[in-house]
Design a protein around this motif. Sequence first.
Motif, mmCIF file in Angstrom:
data_model
loop_
_atom_site.group_PDB
_atom_site.id
_atom_site.type_symbol
_atom_site.label_atom_id
_atom_site.label_comp_id
_atom_site.label_asym_id
_atom_site.label_seq_id
_atom_site.Cartn_x
_atom_site.Cartn_y
_atom_site.Cartn_z
ATOM 1 N N LEU A 1 -10.769 -6.466 -4.911
ATOM 2 C CA LEU A 1 -9.644 -6.191 -5.810
ATOM 3 C C LEU A 1 -10.091 -5.388 -7.022
ATOM 4 C CD1 LEU A 1 -7.607 -9.485 -5.951
ATOM 5 C CD2 LEU A 1 -6.982 -7.362 -4.885
ATOM 6 N N LEU A 2 -11.324 -5.646 -7.460
ATOM 7 C CA LEU A 2 -11.808 -4.959 -8.649
ATOM 8 C C LEU A 2 -12.164 -3.521 -8.336
ATOM 9 C CD1 LEU A 2 -12.138 -6.108 -11.417
ATOM 10 C CD2 LEU A 2 -14.545 -6.452 -10.969
ATOM 11 N N ARG B 1 -7.002 -0.549 -0.049
ATOM 12 C CA ARG B 1 -7.256 -1.825 0.618
ATOM 13 C C ARG B 1 -6.640 -1.848 2.002
ATOM 14 N NH1 ARG B 1 -4.606 -5.528 -3.121
ATOM 15 N NH2 ARG B 1 -4.527 -3.892 -4.653
ATOM 16 N N MET C 1 -8.345 -2.488 5.665
ATOM 17 C CA MET C 1 -7.818 -3.549 6.530
ATOM 18 C C MET C 1 -7.483 -3.035 7.914
ATOM 19 S SD MET C 1 -4.508 -5.913 5.889
ATOM 20 C CE MET C 1 -3.350 -4.710 6.450
ATOM 21 N N LEU D 1 -9.051 -10.355 11.675
ATOM 22 C CA LEU D 1 -9.027 -10.235 10.220
ATOM 23 C C LEU D 1 -9.877 -11.261 9.491
ATOM 24 C CD1 LEU D 1 -5.483 -9.178 9.028
ATOM 25 C CD2 LEU D 1 -7.658 -8.201 8.410
ATOM 26 N N THR E 1 -0.204 34.899 -9.687
ATOM 27 C CA THR E 1 1.228 35.178 -9.776
ATOM 28 C C THR E 1 1.467 36.658 -9.581
ATOM 29 O OG1 THR E 1 1.185 33.492 -11.463
ATOM 30 C CG2 THR E 1 3.233 34.692 -11.185
ATOM 31 N N GLY F 1 4.628 33.033 -15.688
ATOM 32 C CA GLY F 1 4.625 31.760 -14.955
ATOM 33 C C GLY F 1 4.748 30.596 -15.899
ATOM 34 N N LYS G 1 -12.872 -3.399 -17.847
ATOM 35 C CA LYS G 1 -11.975 -4.025 -16.868
ATOM 36 C C LYS G 1 -12.650 -5.211 -16.175
ATOM 37 C CE LYS G 1 -10.730 -1.495 -13.431
ATOM 38 N NZ LYS G 1 -10.062 -0.759 -12.340
ATOM 39 N N THR G 2 -13.968 -5.162 -16.049
ATOM 40 C CA THR G 2 -14.646 -6.192 -15.284
ATOM 41 C C THR G 2 -14.905 -7.440 -16.105
ATOM 42 O OG1 THR G 2 -16.658 -5.078 -15.918
ATOM 43 C CG2 THR G 2 -15.822 -4.639 -13.719
ATOM 44 N N GLN H 1 7.150 -8.791 10.303
ATOM 45 C CA GLN H 1 5.729 -9.059 10.527
ATOM 46 C C GLN H 1 5.218 -10.152 9.593
ATOM 47 O OE1 GLN H 1 3.640 -8.068 12.698
ATOM 48 N NE2 GLN H 1 1.597 -7.865 11.881
ATOM 49 N N LYS I 1 -2.435 -13.313 7.651
ATOM 50 C CA LYS I 1 -3.837 -12.899 7.497
ATOM 51 C C LYS I 1 -3.924 -11.587 6.738
ATOM 52 C CE LYS I 1 -5.720 -15.008 11.615
ATOM 53 N NZ LYS I 1 -6.166 -14.727 12.967
ATOM 54 N N GLU I 2 -2.979 -10.689 7.035
ATOM 55 C CA GLU I 2 -2.965 -9.406 6.315
ATOM 56 C C GLU I 2 -2.757 -9.639 4.832
ATOM 57 O OE1 GLU I 2 -0.331 -6.322 7.799
ATOM 58 O OE2 GLU I 2 -0.679 -7.033 9.832
ATOM 59 N N PHE J 1 -5.881 -10.829 3.231
ATOM 60 C CA PHE J 1 -6.890 -9.795 3.060
ATOM 61 C C PHE J 1 -6.540 -8.877 1.908
ATOM 62 C CE2 PHE J 1 -10.439 -7.478 4.878
ATOM 63 C CZ PHE J 1 -10.270 -6.213 4.342
ATOM 64 N N LEU J 2 -5.283 -8.454 1.877
ATOM 65 C CA LEU J 2 -4.899 -7.444 0.895
ATOM 66 C C LEU J 2 -4.858 -7.993 -0.517
ATOM 67 C CD1 LEU J 2 -2.082 -5.499 2.703
ATOM 68 C CD2 LEU J 2 -4.343 -4.695 2.149
ATOM 69 N N SER J 3 -4.508 -9.293 -0.661
ATOM 70 C CA SER J 3 -4.374 -9.826 -2.013
ATOM 71 C C SER J 3 -5.571 -10.655 -2.426
ATOM 72 C CB SER J 3 -3.128 -10.701 -2.113
ATOM 73 O OG SER J 3 -3.270 -11.797 -1.242
ATOM 74 N N GLU J 4 -6.481 -10.962 -1.466
ATOM 75 C CA GLU J 4 -7.644 -11.819 -1.744
ATOM 76 C C GLU J 4 -7.194 -13.098 -2.438
ATOM 77 O OE1 GLU J 4 -11.476 -10.596 -2.304
ATOM 78 O OE2 GLU J 4 -10.936 -9.752 -0.366
ATOM 79 N N ILE K 1 -1.409 -10.372 -7.558
ATOM 80 C CA ILE K 1 -1.423 -9.313 -6.547
ATOM 81 C C ILE K 1 -0.564 -9.728 -5.364
ATOM 82 C CG2 ILE K 1 -2.867 -7.954 -5.002
ATOM 83 C CD1 ILE K 1 -3.704 -7.197 -7.614
ATOM 84 N N LEU L 1 2.695 -7.802 -3.954
ATOM 85 C CA LEU L 1 2.722 -7.399 -2.558
ATOM 86 C C LEU L 1 3.988 -7.891 -1.891
ATOM 87 C CD1 LEU L 1 0.718 -5.935 -0.802
ATOM 88 C CD2 LEU L 1 -0.277 -8.102 -0.182
#
Lengths: 364, 440
Positions: A269-270, A278, A282, A291, A360, B22, B362-363, B412, B420-421, B424-427, B432, B436
Amino acid sequence: MLLIHTSSRPPQVQTRQICVSSVLHRKNLAAAGPEKFTTEFIQKQVEEFNIGKRHLANMMGEDPETFTQEDIDRSIAYLFPSGLFQKKARPVMKHPDEIFPKQRAIQWGPDGRPFHFLFYTGKQSYYSLMHDTYDKVLNIEMHQDRLRAKGLFSTDTKNISLGSSRWLIKEELEEILVETISDHDYMRFIKLMERMLSLPYSVIEEEFVLRFRRQLEVQSTKQVVPQLERDERGVAFSTTEGRRKTSNCSVVLRDCGSGHVSINGQDLLLYFPVLQDRQQLMFPLQFVGMLGRFDLECSVSGGGRSSQAGALRLAISRALLGFLSEGEMENMRQAGLLTPDPRVRERKKPGQEGARRKFTWKKR
Amino acid sequence: MRRATSCDAAAAAAFFLITPGGVNFRHNRNRRYANRRRRKKMYLNWVKLWNLKTQVTNVRPLHVNGYQQQQQEALAVELESSHETLPIFRTQESDPARHLEKHIGQYYTLPPEHIRTLFPHGLPRRFQTQVKTFNEGCVMVRQPALEVISSLKKVDYSKPAPRFVLYGVKGSGKTMALCHTAHFCSTQGWLVLHIPDAHKWVKNCKELLQSSYNASRFDQPLQASTWLRNFRTTNEHFLSKIKTSQRYIWTKRESTEEGKPLRELVDQGISRVKSSSDVVGAVMKELRLRSGHPEAGFRLAVVVDGVNALWGRSTIKKEDRSFVNPEELTLVYNLRKMMRNDWCGGAIVTTLAQTGSLYSPKTAYLPQELLGKEGFDNMDPFIPVSVSNYSEKEFESCYLYYQDRHWLQHPQSKTEDGKKELIFLSERNPSILERLCASL
């Protein structure tokens, strides 16, 4: 008055042109057509090639008798190293048959009469091929009649084993016939062959038919499946690499995992805050339905976020091959997961603003 | 706004031909794209709500095909059964004091009047929209909140106020845990001093006044008055009970006498916006003094979201274009005083937030990284509580809740593979996952 002795004028009068206009001298290049090589010329080239081959072998210190085409290519690449990107532009030494385009010899004799009876159709080899094919069809039908007369006719006969072969494409047929044919002609030929195949006793002309078929290579057999290694606990894992644009990555796919993903030591995610990246990661796992089974340890460098995601996707698909069966591998190949994306950034050209964009246009 | 048609494109093209050179009209095109996206989003949201309405309220649609009828019958059966037995992901307990370990992963409903009074400003923005959409405010009972609540039950209130710091990765549910704790405090009859986002006080300030009390400090009248208004909504019943302990002089003509109810002080701040920041400081001081008394009759809960803003940097500029130090802001100064645990009879529950923070990577999510040296020294000693992503049980619960609310429309998403998807996508990150599912 001097008597000028005039000898008998020779039959050919020597005339001298006083003024010449260049228009008459200029050659009409378009009307001449492609360059024509005579058979003597080709023969001379062949002799020169053979002699040259022996010289080359001598130069390289190898035996002239056992000097093959691969050896020639190797030696030429060694003697004339070229950095050109186009392989066809590099120096090459091949048999004249491969270099000079196949041309037809003069089709008429000294008296001007053509040799072939179908010369005046314009496409003599094509029509003669059609005639031959139809000959074979009539042959088969005659064979059938004979068997029917004897009473040995049966419909369940062995068919020609076509297997995974395809008909010649139009270009290949043109190459064989050494003349251009139209799409319509090609279709008619294929239809006639199909008709011949549909007859019960076409087996007798198998050899003729197979001359016009080519084997299809099964694409997936060319795929290199990475080796599955086992670590000290006995868990299977495979290491693969992938590339896309300027990104390079390597992925270690471990079995018996929980779906944990780490990229360059960071969380998924990070590293990929965008959903699209992602989803790219997947895709291979979701396609084969595995999965939550694997753990991924990825390291990636270069490029932007999208190209890194694409490189990782390719590497993951390749790593998965070791865990899959043949059929699933074929499915993945058809889904496009195993094809490396050849698109790279096109260079900017001078005189243009970008790769394709022109400046142009100003009328004045 | 009318839709962009082909004549627009033609007009635009004609315009291009006329103008020489232009000239770049990309901003027009971007605005059109943004408008189209916004309209599409609105339409999709409307469609979703319409689907919810037709299914949840059992309104008879105009034409019913076989599939819809089946769905409605299934829904009717479900509703009937839900009246008798509660689904696995819900719990009947709406009192946070009675939430135990066995309720972890289950959703409890916030009573609507509590949402209106307690959380005029405290809930995260997306949760507020979810409450409006689902017509109910359901909060999941999770481990970090339970930890804080159980600690609060056991704390000795004659000692200095304990400090809790909730930390975790982005979107893991820190603010929701904070709101859960605030709900507990208010149901226990505490006075809740809830600062929804301390970051809002150090950035985007429209008006900055020099403080009349201390010339080196700056006032933020707008932020202070909004906060006072919300504070009044939350703690109506306390304001008449608590009396001021000293005389406050606001201007030459206005002052609040000693012994007046706190309500007057707060009203003063709301009506006279210029002195609202000083009112905030005065209110905090009063509460600190009062809660310490054994006969005070109430406990003070200071609930701050994004406490790392107090010791960070600000993006507010002075007239000479230099940045304001947070401690030069009256609000921040007073709040820092509040954070000191030199008062007793209450607790301080805070969250670290990287999302709104300024000049932080951010981390970063650990207390050391986000609070910085100064903040850490000030907050030390504190009880750190880590908030992590959903566990498997919690994820399952969240998934069932969305299914129950018919939020997941994609076919789906109802399958195991779809789940499962999502994992995976959101952990299993709550925010998140919510984003989603909003697009499914």
